[in-house]
Design an enzyme around this catalytic site. Structure first.
Site, PDB file in Angstrom:
ATOM      1  N   HIS A  90      24.258  -7.059 -50.471  1.00 56.64           N
ATOM      2  CA  HIS A  90      25.385  -6.176 -50.200  1.00 56.64           C
ATOM      3  C   HIS A  90      26.492  -6.502 -51.196  1.00 56.64           C
ATOM      4  CE1 HIS A  90      23.548  -6.662 -46.182  1.00 56.64           C
ATOM      5  NE2 HIS A  90      23.989  -5.475 -45.904  1.00 56.64           N
ATOM      6  N   ASP A 145      14.227  -9.482 -45.152  1.00 56.77           N
ATOM      7  CA  ASP A 145      15.479  -9.375 -44.404  1.00 56.77           C
ATOM      8  C   ASP A 145      15.301 -10.214 -43.144  1.00 56.77           C
ATOM      9  OD1 ASP A 145      17.816  -8.752 -43.207  1.00 56.77           O
ATOM     10  OD2 ASP A 145      17.480  -6.596 -43.077  1.00 56.77           O
TER      11      ASP A 145
END
Lengths: 439, 439, 439, 439
Positions: B104, B342
């Site tokens: 991110h 993830d």
């Protein structure tokens, strides 16, 4: 000629007695058919419908137990019993004061040993149905074909790996459409109970979805050919009997319809018990379908949130009925859809009166929901709170976002000029408290 | 010049030691990057990626407890720490032998007090990232913008009732796209963690969906304008942090994209832990997205089926990895997507080596899955069983269903001529037994 | 005398062929009955049992569809068919090579119109069962009384609001115990499918629990009186058919038994499909029951974690079977319990061979689980990791906690002297990786 | 002396204004503290309590986002802020008109770097708490020790594999009991948030349960030694943060307590949000705990049935509050327990007034529940329907079942004499309809 047999002897037309006490469960305390709210009668807002399969064919059998419900109309040969059942049903509709009913082809008339025989049975029974419709003014909210109970459909109907089974399903739907036209059904429902899979290992999902789409296209074409007016509806359900059903929930069906270019021919018949099985809140699919312009009808029932299967209980929760009716009013009503009680008395509710009590309780629950929703909307407090919340989109660059003409560069420039946005309370508890005022 | 700090001292490049014993958890026993299966290296089939947020920014805090993970790279000012973290990460990628990473914007560089400062931070840190990429050959699988952690996004980013917040999200995405181009990111992910609602009472769903669609359209336009090559991906999740998220599951996103004409610009980044939270089986959304031609990438993690929140565990179940890899092989691979971990070490896994052990265990689990899937496909037993199962659609009227030219009348005629279809066993247990042979 | 009818013509005794290919699903590749592991034969560790109801009485009907399974033994009058079914079952047990079976009174012999007639039916059929047992060496793992299918039990058996129904259940259990003694059943199971409620509104929970406890006490007394040796087992299930069942899960039953002083007379028959319906992981109730010394037997089946009802599938997941067998080995085996396949072929698995394939697949899955668990235990790596993890309780004050003699004051003094404890990694991913080595 | 800082300036004591309009959410419309129902004031039936952690320590952070709630009392050093927070809390309690509060040791006073320092902090802040209690008349409903947030407890407190951590937990509880005595806490709660496991692989369940039991025994002994009067309560929760918590639900805790002989020293603090996470209906654990004589107190909050984690929302559903209050009235009240609002304003509810609005909404929801339950009970219709339903147990052999003197032989004889029982409708829909009358 002898008087007709009465199946619900001792029951009169259910009256509206708003001040009756709690122990009197054979009257309406909230549902007053002719009363006008927001310019429409309650009957017209609610468009209640009784379902045939649970209320007239149900036996109370469950996977762990045998029949508990014994109905006097289930006597004689299959065709005799079909006729008795139909007369009993119309007696019930009339005494209850409901103007619509729904049915599967196979609960109306028994399946024969050939397609031709099944069709003849259906012709004969629907002749009687038409007579009774004309006599009583009760109409068909929707018809559907039972494409899941017969063993031939065990691996699916439109999605069966065997083309021959798909052909049978098509033949059955062709007849179903003819019956829909004959009886003036306002809608025609497809519920794909076996359209999905139990095991991904033995399944060609891509092939099955394509077959299902082509099956729907054939139905659209034939409906247009014969000039039937019924609205097509797909009823989402996530699972049960299949492990996974393709019509999982409202958004899954919308995605499917749009992928195959079918969206203008179908709307959704949303059943809240199916919605909660899909992991959503009670009103979720009603709201989402409505937002996408796809809410056609509602199978007004309920499950228990702690249970993982379809219990098809009569809806009794006032908060839920209020939410559903608020959405329905906001989209201007459900016509040609309605609120169909796809609900069954518990297998332990073995008294004949339980059939009345259950429907009355649910109708009153929806009547209260309607009355509440009308008050919410007429007061306008919640509506104006929401409107104010989104008001920034009615000005300058907000308006350009609305009309699709803004760019990332515009937006960045706005932020460079105006800096950090302020943080605004969502006020969930205030909304809940205000809403509770109306419940 | 002084030697660079080593963050994983004592760890060498993880070797492939297929015959190591059970106690040796710091080597690969199944993943052999250069080994060729079905014409492609394991590395190429698997395209493993390490995620930045869990593995380098994670603290072990949970809603009921404080930080447990103390990492030496989290020292100094935010910008100093951001650089250390980046060096630590590339040391880890290299020692682990993984060629991709994901991040991110806000875990790569700290957010400043203004957009401009945040952007400068990002420029400075991504300059270093680019250096390290060039030096090591590690590439960006995907970038995403964090549009959910800052309080400004508490009521949503693209779906915030306040236009100003949407503007900020747009500005952030604009910069994110520029960074994606600069670093050569192969994909760009949108995860709408706060795009949904907590309460239907305060929400205008129709308005929010339209804003989200227009937000995506702006991003598409800007990507094209700057000539970024990254594939856009939407990551479905049903709920958490919101009560309901619009990108509920694969089919919901597909429905949304098709409704707003966005389907050619996006694919899906499917995370199985999100899939199971939506009530589906582990492989469901991978399979469905693939069937609709929309499977772009996989966030390869797992949850526990008995838990109702996102645990982001490292995937260790061989049956699951086999199913996923079978789907990926059948669609010809995932490029430009990959298998992104993830996943986070448990907050109780406080040793530095746990970060290696977890990734190695998961990579081996997927390597076993790949090896199994290759054997399933090369043996061809299951494939030919399935092909046979649908064979009736390759002849005469079945073929007309396939090509869309059949009608209900054709189908009825076929049934009238051929009668009742035979009932054919689905043989689920046989499929399961054959499949188990490969596990 | 004429040769007996053969029901499974063309099937031989299922052989052990460890090197058979994936397509050969009519042999064992892992289950080798006589092979000795950790001092005991596989047969003895696994104590497989075939259930009568699913495998010989099941019809494939489900709540949405009719019978799909047609068995040649279901012909003739109810009593003729009961005998054929019994012969078919023993033929199957023998060909499959399983030494135990389980049944409900009512699937063994048809219910008559009076208790006396039902009992006579049961006498007659169990005479034949005894003959076949003696001839084949197959034994009864457990018997149970069907106290849920007949309409009289719709509101419960032991917990029915009507004393008369409870009396009937008692009479049925009395006979069941006599049959258990006659056939040498090693256990006797109580599954309280209707012992619970659908609505709290109409239920006196306190009264019902007391009646259930007194029902169990009567059964204990009668068992002792007639000198039956069978171990009593309660089978927990959280819901279905009831909304809530009192025997919700292992801990609920243990709490109930201890509250009513019944714990020395009962153990648990744990069914993993019920465990997962209660929101636990697959192995949870097996582990918890074992920890409390209450694990008596296992109904070895599986559900799908994404489904909310009892699917009773054949267990095929090797990780699950490994976990269960590890627990069983650690408690020294299951005797007099066993692994009973309370599992049914899918209603779509309509071939007769599917019954063999399903059992073989599940037996092999458990054989692999056993082999894996033996390797886990014999290697000792996980065991010694766990032992080390708790080692602080083997010294000084830790030991006093173990023996119950420590006080809060002792503990505080320890902390004042020794300060803050260090934080120790739980190393979950390491355990998972080591465990995966054995799968 | 300067006037005290006012934290809730502009808010007066919340009045009772039964006829206020829907938009006025800063008054009670149903809760009238002094009004007497069934011989007791509403205040006395409801015994409302405000919780300290959510309402005064909560920051709005969630696993996906940062702090959103900024409170003026969170300023200065930890000890300064602790005092401000306490004054703010008592200002809130007083203005809201609630007489009880609850807290964890660590939200009342900051943890120091040693146990001794933590204890001194607690002494200093609780001195002030005692002053404020005496001044305002607000009392402690219960105290609990936070044995889950500090990293030392990441692997459990009483069930930690490291004895040293258990020792720390004991020392903390010792101090907690002393504080409970000092402040006159009416109850003392144990919530075992980390007493369970994340992975069965690394866990010795038997050892952990024994340690937990011995931990409770030490607490019982010390409580008796110092003469503290507080009722011990265990708060069940099935999972979160652990994958599995030993205090799963009411029945699990009851089973545990009885197994270890602890049942006379503990009752339960039931939290409905935890109950629904365990797969039960909202009121289930309240009812079950009450039936077993173990209902001590209620953490009156709610979750969303479609969410799988603890949302701790303010309870707003009137049907639920009616069910809970009916149970509480039927057991004669909750003393010394109460209704503690273990609920937090949404992280999006950032206005200070939201704290009032949420509590008022929930108090009114429970006040409506109380009023409804009183009407249900005083009308007696449902009660007498239930009584009639079980009436057969009040005669002859039914009475012998009740008193435990009946035998299976008696029961069989009864059936042989009286034959088949009749089937009696459970009338669920009638109960639901009558109940709806009161909602």
């Amino acid at each position: 000629m002898a008087a007709r047999e009465e199946f619900f002897a001792g029951f009169q037309k259910i009256p509206y007695l708003p001040s009756a006490g709690p122990g009197n469960v054979l009257c309406f305390k909230h549902y007053n058919a002719e009363e006008v709210l927001m310019g429409r009668t309650m009957e017209d807002w609610l468009r209640f419908s009784v379902c045939y399969w649970h209320s007239f064919c149900g036996t109370g059998a469950d996977p762990f137990g045998f029949q508990t419900l014994h109905r006097s109309w289930n006597e004689g040969t299959p065709m005799e019993s079909a006729k008795k059942r139909l007369r009993a049903a119309f007696e019930f509709f009339t005494k209850l004061g409901v103007k619509y009913y729904t049915f599967h082809d196979r609960d109306m008339a028994p399946e024969g040993s050939t397609l031709e025989e099944s069709n003849r049975n259906l012709d004969e029974i629907t002749d009687l149905a038409l007579q009774l419709q004309n006599k009583t003014g009760v109409k068909v909210l929707w018809i559907t074909c039972n494409l899941f109970a017969h063993p031939r459909y065990m691996n699916g109907a439109a999605t069966n790996p065997d083309f021959h089974v798909l052909a049978f399903a098509c033949a059955q739907v062709k007849k179903g459409l003819e019956v829909a036209k004959k009886l003036g059904a306002e809608n025609f429902v497809f519920w794909g109970g076996r359209e999905g899979f139990h095991s991904i290992h033995n399944t060609d999902v891509a092939a099955e979805l394509k077959h299902m789409a082509n099956f729907f296209k054939m139905a659209v074409k034939y409906k247009e050919k014969i000039g039937a007016k019924c609205q097509f509806l797909i009823e989402p359900k996530p699972k049960e009997p299949c492990k996974h059903q393709y019509d999982y929930d409202a958004m899954s069906v919308i995605g499917f319809l749009k992928h195959y270019g079918l969206e203008s021919h179908f709307k959704l018949n949303v059943e809240p018990n199916h919605t909660t099985l899909a992991g959503h809140s009670y009103e979720h699919d009603v709201v989402m379908a409505s937002v996408f312009g796809m809410l056609g009808s509602v199978d007004s029932n309920t499950g228990s949130p702690d249970l993982g299967w379809d219990t098809d209980q009569f809806p009794m929760d006032i908060k839920n009925t209020t939410m559903v009716m608020k959405t329905i009013i906001e989209q201007g009503g459900l016509q040609p859809g309605g609120l169909n009680f796809d609900a069954k008395v518990r297998r332990e509710s073995t008294d004949l009166e339980d059939l009345f009590i259950a429907h009355i309780g649910a109708m009153d629950a929806f009547a209260r929901g309607l009355r509440n929703a009308v008050r919410v909307i007429e007061d306008g407090i919640i509506t104006s709170m929401v409107k104010e919340r989104y008001s920034s989109f009615r000005h300058s660059l907000g308006q350009k976002v609305e009309d699709g003409s803004a760019t990332l560069e515009d937006m960045e420039a706005f932020v460079k000029q105006n800096g950090e946005p302020s943080v605004t309370s969502g006020k969930q508890e205030k909304y809940e408290s205000v809403f509770n005022h109306y419940i």
